[in-house]
Design an enzyme around this catalytic site. Structure first.
Site, PDB file in Angstrom:
ATOM      1  N   LYS A 280       0.854  -1.180   0.000  1.00 56.90           N
ATOM      2  CA  LYS A 280       0.000   0.000   0.000  1.00 56.90           C
ATOM      3  C   LYS A 280       0.892   1.233   0.000  1.00 56.90           C
ATOM      4  CE  LYS A 280      -3.080   2.695   3.073  1.00 56.90           C
ATOM      5  NZ  LYS A 280      -3.948   2.696   4.278  1.00 56.90           N
ATOM      6  N   ASP A 285      -2.512  10.307   3.554  1.00 58.69           N
ATOM      7  CA  ASP A 285      -3.903   9.917   3.778  1.00 58.69           C
ATOM      8  C   ASP A 285      -4.600  10.959   4.647  1.00 58.69           C
ATOM      9  OD1 ASP A 285      -6.322   8.675   4.121  1.00 58.69           O
ATOM     10  OD2 ASP A 285      -5.563   7.045   5.397  1.00 58.69           O
ATOM     11  N   LYS A 292      -9.940  13.069   8.218  1.00 61.83           N
ATOM     12  CA  LYS A 292      -9.432  12.699   9.537  1.00 61.83           C
ATOM     13  C   LYS A 292      -9.353  13.928  10.438  1.00 61.83           C
ATOM     14  CE  LYS A 292      -6.367   8.887   8.130  1.00 61.83           C
ATOM     15  NZ  LYS A 292      -7.012   7.835   8.926  1.00 61.83           N
ATOM     16  N   ASP A 303       1.823   6.571   5.367  1.00 68.47           N
ATOM     17  CA  ASP A 303       0.807   5.586   4.959  1.00 68.47           C
ATOM     18  C   ASP A 303       1.228   4.829   3.686  1.00 68.47           C
ATOM     19  OD1 ASP A 303      -1.565   4.315   5.600  1.00 68.47           O
ATOM     20  OD2 ASP A 303      -2.835   5.717   4.496  1.00 68.47           O
ATOM     21  N   ASP A 362     -12.084   7.154   3.926  1.00 71.31           N
ATOM     22  CA  ASP A 362     -10.858   6.939   4.694  1.00 71.31           C
ATOM     23  C   ASP A 362     -10.454   5.465   4.737  1.00 71.31           C
ATOM     24  OD1 ASP A 362      -8.664   7.596   6.193  1.00 71.31           O
ATOM     25  OD2 ASP A 362      -9.767   7.887   8.077  1.00 71.31           O
ATOM     26  N   GLU A 364      -9.349   3.652   2.427  1.00 75.92           N
ATOM     27  CA  GLU A 364      -8.880   3.742   1.045  1.00 75.92           C
ATOM     28  C   GLU A 364      -7.818   2.710   0.691  1.00 75.92           C
ATOM     29  OE1 GLU A 364      -7.570   5.381   3.448  1.00 75.92           O
ATOM     30  OE2 GLU A 364      -5.449   5.057   3.066  1.00 75.92           O
ATOM     31  N   ARG A 366      -7.547  -0.464   1.238  1.00 74.48           N
ATOM     32  CA  ARG A 366      -8.090  -1.713   0.688  1.00 74.48           C
ATOM     33  C   ARG A 366      -8.537  -1.523  -0.759  1.00 74.48           C
ATOM     34  NH1 ARG A 366     -12.382  -1.764   5.466  1.00 74.48           N
ATOM     35  NH2 ARG A 366     -10.649  -0.668   6.441  1.00 74.48           N
TER      36      ARG A 366
HETATM   37  N1  BES Z   1      -4.022   4.694   6.978  1.00 73.71           N
HETATM   38  C1  BES Z   1      -5.120   4.452   7.838  1.00 73.71           C
HETATM   39  C2  BES Z   1      -4.787   3.487   8.973  1.00 73.71           C
HETATM   40  C3  BES Z   1      -3.758   3.933   9.974  1.00 73.71           C
HETATM   41  C4  BES Z   1      -4.147   4.505  11.166  1.00 73.71           C
HETATM   42  C5  BES Z   1      -2.412   3.742   9.740  1.00 73.71           C
HETATM   43  C6  BES Z   1      -3.191   4.884  12.096  1.00 73.71           C
HETATM   44  C7  BES Z   1      -1.467   4.129  10.674  1.00 73.71           C
HETATM   45  C8  BES Z   1      -1.855   4.689  11.857  1.00 73.71           C
HETATM   46  C9  BES Z   1      -6.284   3.859   7.036  1.00 73.71           C
HETATM   47  O1  BES Z   1      -6.373   4.283   5.732  1.00 73.71           O
HETATM   48  C10 BES Z   1      -7.541   4.285   7.704  1.00 73.71           C
HETATM   49  O2  BES Z   1      -7.798   5.446   7.718  1.00 73.71           O
HETATM   50  N2  BES Z   1      -8.272   3.326   8.250  1.00 73.71           N
HETATM   51  C11 BES Z   1      -9.468   3.608   8.938  1.00 73.71           C
HETATM   52  C12 BES Z   1     -10.498   2.588   8.518  1.00 73.71           C
HETATM   53  C13 BES Z   1     -11.894   2.935   8.927  1.00 73.71           C
HETATM   54  C14 BES Z   1     -12.387   4.151   8.177  1.00 73.71           C
HETATM   55  C15 BES Z   1     -12.795   1.754   8.651  1.00 73.71           C
HETATM   56  C16 BES Z   1      -9.200   3.513  10.429  1.00 73.71           C
HETATM   57  O3  BES Z   1      -8.376   2.690  10.843  1.00 73.71           O
HETATM   58  O4  BES Z   1      -9.754   4.303  11.175  1.00 73.71           O
HETATM   59 ZN    ZN Z   2      -4.626   4.882   4.849  1.00 79.22          ZN
HETATM   60 MN    MN Z   3      -7.455   6.088   5.541  1.00 76.57          MN
END
Ligand code: BES
Ligand code: ZN
Ligand code: MN
Length: 514
Positions: A280, A285, A292, A303, A362, A364, A366
């Protein structure tokens, strides 16, 4: 003050007190002698001989500090009596019972890191790597690798420290490691150096800010691997549109920085079926329209740690000329809000033909991986696919920074990853996949939605990825807790850790090379 580190290997006989005179070298650089102790501070014959009269000082220091020779403990003696060095460091080598059967990595790398930690300014270091139990060539090379990994600092943007007029530039830490068989250690060091280079390349990418490291710039840096004999194909937006990679492209459409996919290939395995690593690469992000919160958002420059690992790993394979066919593929996008950004509720069609309702922009990563996994599976029919992604915050809740989350459709691949994780210190912990979790992704309007419910967030993310994997053995590593911002340790002091390069290099070396 930054320092430069030079390490060379020499026969034991070259480790001698500086001559003529005593201690500090003519140019004013302090001299350091490093030796290794076994159980209860036992020293080898060669070490005792080199220490001469200073042996008594060591014994007294050991007694006074209850030094038992354990890994991680040391004696640090300034101006040792009877020895023409300015400083004498005695490092313990005795492992705990449960660590006895660990291979040289990581233990001797950790010892190298622990040694490096003691050297912060200019010095001339003589290391007599002659522990009482003996040391293999691999151990000598691992010691040096650990020093280099510990020494790494990301200082690209510190203008004052590097160029300030009133300093004479970086100070030199000059290390000579005396070993039993320098030629054998140098051979082992080719492999260890390749690993160090790969880890450092990955760390550099993760640490780089997102205004510099856009998808296009990342692709350019990956293309530098061509110099090492890696085939690098870069697919631009038009090429990906043609392939129907709409879940990937949807994530990047809100950014002025165009998306890219990079496929790197190392062909060292003749006719063997390739193995593949997929990363990825969200260069930043923001969350997109599902934006966020501000606090900590700067961390989202990392990310792309999955893509960084894959790119560093390909460097390692090329440098050590791995005897395998290896594919590294990375999806590079920037997730931004904007007038053209993807909206919650949008429905996109992936390259696989399956449709996805984007509930949360968010989630994204996947979406990016879905198309890259499908592309690699379809085009190259690999022996396995391992993807790395900073995919969910939830994996931090479950496993913290100690283990990466492992999800897989294949027990053998999982067991190999778990065992290799223990051996390298880059540990993984398997979590379940099952139809019950998969069901949480069902959508009212499309084949699936891109988020599950409130619970089991890391698992539903993995279930989403699995919908784009057929029978190919596959493992997903969620590295949100290990790829960046994890606590520093003996061999890493950097925000971007380069996590996964050591693990996956060893996995391939142990099981997939001729
Ligand atoms: N890049 C983030 C996940 C992340 C969070 C990486 C903290 C490193 C540190 C990912 O894209 C994301 O935002 N995931 C969301 C998913 C949710 C919207 C279902 C999350 O983990 O909150
Ligand atoms: Zn992300
Ligand atoms: Mn995200």
């Amino acid at each position: 003050m930054s320092t430069t580190l030079t390490i060379r290997f020499a026969p034991f006989s070259q480790i001698a007190a500086p001559k003529p005179g005593r201690g500090v070298k003519a140019d004013g650089t302090p001299t350091v002698l490093v030796v290794f102790a076994g159980k209860d501070g036992e020293l080898s014959v060669g070490t005792k001989k080199l220490l001469g009269g200073a042996k008594e000082t060591v014994d007294r220091a050991a007694k006074a500090t209850k030094f038992k020779g354990n890994v991680g403990s040391s004696l640090d003696i300034l101006a040792p009596h009877g020895l023409a060095f300015d400083r004498l460091i005695v490092l313990g080598t005795v492992r705990k019972e449960d660590e006895k059967d660990l291979p040289p990595q990581p233990k001797d790398a950790l010892a190298g890191g622990a040694l490096m930690a003691k050297l912060s300014s200019a010095c001339k270091v003589s290391v007599l790597f002659d522990p009482p139990h003996g040391a293999s060539a691999d151990e000598g090379a691992a010691l040096a690798a650990g020093m280099r990994l510990r020494h790494y600092k990301f200082e690209t943007y510190k203008t004052k420290k590097k160029d300030s007029k009133d300093t004479k530039g970086p100070e030199a830490i000059d290390v000579t490691v005396g070993v039993a068989d320098p030629a054998a250690v140098k051979r082992a060091a080719v492999v260890q150096d390749a690993i160090v280079e790969g880890v450092i390349a990955a760390r550099d990418l993760v640490n780089e800010p997102a205004n510099v490291l856009t998808p296009v710039e990342f692709a350019k840096r990956a293309a530098e691997l061509r110099k090492l004999g890696v085939q690098v194909d870069i697919l631009d937006v038009k090429a990906m549109q043609k392939l129907g990679m709409n879940t990937l492209l949807g994530v990047g459409q809100g950014s002025i920085n165009e998306s890219r996919m990079v496929v790197m290939r190392w062909n060292g395995g003749g006719k063997a079926q390739p193995v593949s690593f997929i990363g990825k690469g969200v260069t930043f992000d923001t969350g997109g329209i599902s934006i966020k919160p501000a606090a900590g958002m700067e961390d989202m420059k990392g990310d792309m740690a999955g893509a960084a690992c894959v790119t560093g790993l390909m460097r390692t394979f090329a440098l050590r000329k791995a005897k395998a066919n290896i594919i590294g593929a990375i999806g590079l996008v920037e997730n931004m809000p904007g007038h053209n950004a993807q909206r919650p509720g949008d429905i996109v069609k992936s390259m696989s033909g399956q449709t996805v309702e984007v509930i949360n922009t968010d989630a994204e990563g996947r979406l990016v991986l879905a198309d890259v996994l499908w592309y690699i599976q379809d085009k190259y029919k690999p022996q396995f696919m391992i993807n790395l992604a900073t995919l969910t915050g939830a994996i931090l809740v479950a496993l913290g920074n100690e283990h990466a989350g492992l999800f897989s459709n294949n027990d053998e691949l999982s067991e190999r990853l778990a065992a290799t994780g223990k051996a390298t210190g880059e540990k993984v912990w398997r979590l379940p996949l099952s139809p019950g979790y998969d069901k949480m992704l069902d959508s009212k309007f499309a084949d699936m939605k891109n988020i599950g419910g409130r619970f089991a967030g890391s698992i539903t993310a993995a279930q989403f990825l699995q919908r784009f994997v057929n029978k190919t053995p596959w493992a997903h590593l969620d590295i949100a807790g290990t790829g960046m911002s994890s606590p520093s340790n003996d061999i890493n002091q950097s925000w971007g850790s380069g996590w996964g390069v050591r693990l996956l290099d060893r996995l391939v070396a142990a099981h997939y090379e001729k």
